[in-house]
Design an enzyme around this catalytic site. Structure first.
Site, short mmCIF file in Angstrom:
data_model
loop_
_atom_site.label_atom_id
_atom_site.label_comp_id
_atom_site.label_asym_id
_atom_site.label_seq_id
_atom_site.Cartn_x
_atom_site.Cartn_y
_atom_site.Cartn_z
N SER A 144 -0.51 8.66 -5.33
CA SER A 144 -0.82 7.33 -5.89
C SER A 144 -2.13 7.43 -6.63
O SER A 144 -2.99 8.25 -6.29
CB SER A 144 -0.96 6.32 -4.75
OG SER A 144 -1.54 5.13 -5.24
N TYR A 157 -4.27 3.68 3.37
CA TYR A 157 -3.40 4.17 2.29
C TYR A 157 -4.19 5.10 1.38
O TYR A 157 -3.77 6.22 1.08
CB TYR A 157 -2.86 2.97 1.51
CG TYR A 157 -1.90 3.32 0.40
CD1 TYR A 157 -0.56 3.60 0.66
CD2 TYR A 157 -2.33 3.36 -0.93
CE1 TYR A 157 0.33 3.91 -0.37
CE2 TYR A 157 -1.45 3.66 -1.96
CZ TYR A 157 -0.12 3.94 -1.67
OH TYR A 157 0.76 4.25 -2.69
N ILE A 190 4.01 0.19 -10.31
CA ILE A 190 5.44 0.37 -10.63
C ILE A 190 6.21 -0.77 -9.97
O ILE A 190 6.12 -0.96 -8.75
CB ILE A 190 5.96 1.74 -10.13
CG1 ILE A 190 5.11 2.89 -10.67
CG2 ILE A 190 7.44 1.91 -10.49
CD1 ILE A 190 5.09 3.06 -12.18
N THR A 192 8.74 -2.52 -8.08
CA THR A 192 9.82 -2.24 -7.14
C THR A 192 10.13 -3.53 -6.38
O THR A 192 9.31 -4.46 -6.40
CB THR A 192 9.38 -1.15 -6.13
OG1 THR A 192 8.18 -1.60 -5.50
CG2 THR A 192 9.11 0.18 -6.82
N LEU A 202 2.47 -13.86 -1.92
CA LEU A 202 1.08 -14.10 -2.32
C LEU A 202 0.98 -15.14 -3.44
O LEU A 202 0.02 -15.90 -3.49
CB LEU A 202 0.41 -12.78 -2.73
CG LEU A 202 0.32 -11.74 -1.60
CD1 LEU A 202 -0.38 -10.48 -2.08
CD2 LEU A 202 -0.40 -12.31 -0.38
P1 NDP Z 1 9.68 1.20 -1.60
O1 NDP Z 1 9.16 0.43 -0.45
O2 NDP Z 1 10.38 0.49 -2.69
O3 NDP Z 1 10.58 2.41 -1.09
C1 NDP Z 1 10.14 3.25 -0.08
C2 NDP Z 1 11.26 4.17 0.33
O4 NDP Z 1 10.80 4.98 1.42
C3 NDP Z 1 12.48 3.45 0.84
O5 NDP Z 1 13.63 4.22 0.57
C4 NDP Z 1 12.22 3.36 2.33
O6 NDP Z 1 13.44 3.14 3.02
C5 NDP Z 1 11.61 4.74 2.57
N1 NDP Z 1 10.75 4.83 3.75
C6 NDP Z 1 9.64 4.12 4.02
N2 NDP Z 1 9.13 4.50 5.22
C7 NDP Z 1 9.95 5.45 5.70
C8 NDP Z 1 9.97 6.22 6.91
N3 NDP Z 1 9.06 6.06 7.85
N4 NDP Z 1 10.96 7.12 7.07
C9 NDP Z 1 11.90 7.30 6.10
N5 NDP Z 1 11.94 6.61 4.97
C10 NDP Z 1 10.97 5.70 4.77
O7 NDP Z 1 8.38 1.95 -2.18
P2 NDP Z 1 8.05 2.47 -3.66
O8 NDP Z 1 9.27 2.93 -4.33
O9 NDP Z 1 7.19 1.46 -4.30
O10 NDP Z 1 7.10 3.69 -3.29
C11 NDP Z 1 7.58 5.01 -3.15
C12 NDP Z 1 6.36 5.92 -3.09
O11 NDP Z 1 5.58 5.73 -4.28
C13 NDP Z 1 5.43 5.63 -1.91
O12 NDP Z 1 4.95 6.84 -1.37
C14 NDP Z 1 4.30 4.85 -2.56
O13 NDP Z 1 3.08 5.01 -1.87
C15 NDP Z 1 4.24 5.49 -3.93
N6 NDP Z 1 3.62 4.63 -4.94
C16 NDP Z 1 4.19 3.44 -5.31
C17 NDP Z 1 3.59 2.65 -6.28
C18 NDP Z 1 4.18 1.36 -6.74
O14 NDP Z 1 3.50 0.60 -7.50
N7 NDP Z 1 5.40 1.00 -6.39
C19 NDP Z 1 2.32 3.05 -6.90
C20 NDP Z 1 1.80 4.30 -6.43
C21 NDP Z 1 2.44 5.06 -5.49
P3 NDP Z 1 13.48 2.45 4.50
O15 NDP Z 1 12.57 1.27 4.45
O16 NDP Z 1 14.92 2.14 4.71
O17 NDP Z 1 12.98 3.51 5.42
#
Ligand code: NDP
Length: 264
Positions: A144, A157, A190, A192, A202
């Site tokens: 990130s 984080y 991003i 999502t 919020l």
């Molecule tokens: P989402 O919450 O949309 O998706 C997260 C995904 O990870 C889901 O498939 C979720 O499925 C899975 N997940 C979460 N925790 C676990 C766990 N303990 N075990 C297995 N699977 C898990 O997040 P984003 O797509 O936004 O983010 C994806 C990555 O990108 C993250 O690492 C985030 O930190 C990083 N990121 C995102 C940004 C953004 O603006 N969106 C910016 C910078 C970095 P489930 O809940 O079913 O487990």
């Protein structure tokens, strides 16, 4: 441009929604077979079926909590028996936090350490020797911008993502002789479903719509003035998986609409 990815096997942690799902679709559209994990089994299986139907690739699913050592071991075992290893690993699963250092307990620190750092350590360690046998591979760690430019409300984080970035650099150095290219990608904002939910909550508190909340946030943080889409980011991930990116190794790439405020 032919990305030369057809019939490769990619493992994506957190591949059921958001960025991980977009990367899964991007790779599947290039003919890559997938092993996806997430905790919510119903959503994982639904999205996997959609990808199978649309892209005609093989998709293996494994519901698990990737922050747990035993779950990672079982996921790796399932990948080995189904695909005999993998060519690409995307360490993506993760989520934001919200706390003050003064009051956050050890348990919370430990969970994020296990989710953002140890999951990537264990997945990489578990798959790299099979990658070497297959002639090499790709590991991308989804960190990130907060690894370098912290957001005030989420110190855990920021800290664990910074640790993931350093792990990624160390792994890259160790993996170069194995023909495994390791890189870090640092996304900015991003859009999502998770962000949309947050904006609804919020925004309500401050009397504005979710759309207005997101627009204000993007204008405040990013020179480009908007969120990126998961697809815009996924296209970069897919390119980085390709032999076309063969000189890209051991680096950190920002996909952040200009948000990073230093030259690095
Ligand atoms: P989402 O919450 O949309 O998706 C997260 C995904 O990870 C889901 O498939 C979720 O499925 C899975 N997940 C979460 N925790 C676990 C766990 N303990 N075990 C297995 N699977 C898990 O997040 P984003 O797509 O936004 O983010 C994806 C990555 O990108 C993250 O690492 C985030 O930190 C990083 N990121 C995102 C940004 C953004 O603006 N969106 C910016 C910078 C970095 P489930 O809940 O079913 O487990």
């Amino acid at each position: 441009m032919d990305l030369q990815l057809r019939d490769k096997v990619a493992v994506i942690t957190g591949g059921s929604v958001g960025i991980g799902l977009a990367v899964a679709e991007g790779l599947a559209s290039e003919g890559v077979h997938l092993a996806l994990c997430a905790r919510n089994e119903e959503r994982l299986n639904r999205e996997a079926q959609r990808i199978r139907d649309e892209f005609k690739v093989e998709v293996m699913t494994f519901p698990c909590d990737i922050s747990r050592q035993s779950d990672v071991a079982e996921f790796i075992g399932a990948i080995q028996s189904h695909f005999g290893g993998a060519d690409i690993l995307i360490n993506n699963a993760g989520t934001g936090s919200e706390e003050k250092i003064a009051t956050a307990d050890d348990e919370k620190w430990q969970y994020y350490w296990d989710l953002h750092v140890m999951a990537a350590v264990r997945m990489s360690r578990g798959l790299m020797s099979a990658m070497e046998v297959r002639g090499g591979g790709i590991i991308l760690n989804n960190s990130s911008i907060c690894a370098a430019q912290p957001l005030g409300y989420e110190p855990i984080y920021n800290t664990t993502k910074a640790a993931l970035s350093m792990f990624s650099k160390c792994l890259a150095n160790e993996c170069i002789p194995l023909n495994i290219r390791v890189n870090t990608i640092n996304p900015g904002l991003i859009i999502t479903p998770d962000w949309i939910n947050t904006a609804e909550i919020l925004g309500k508190k401050t009397g504005i719509s979710a759309d207005q909340y997101l627009e204000n946030l993007a204008k405040e943080y990013t020179p480009i003035g908007r969120f990126g889409t998961p697809k815009e980011l996924a296209d970069f991930f897919v390119f980085m998986c390709s032999p076309r990116a063969s000189y890209c190794v051991g680096s950190t790439y920002y996909v952040d609409g200009g948000w990073l405020n230093v030259v690095k």
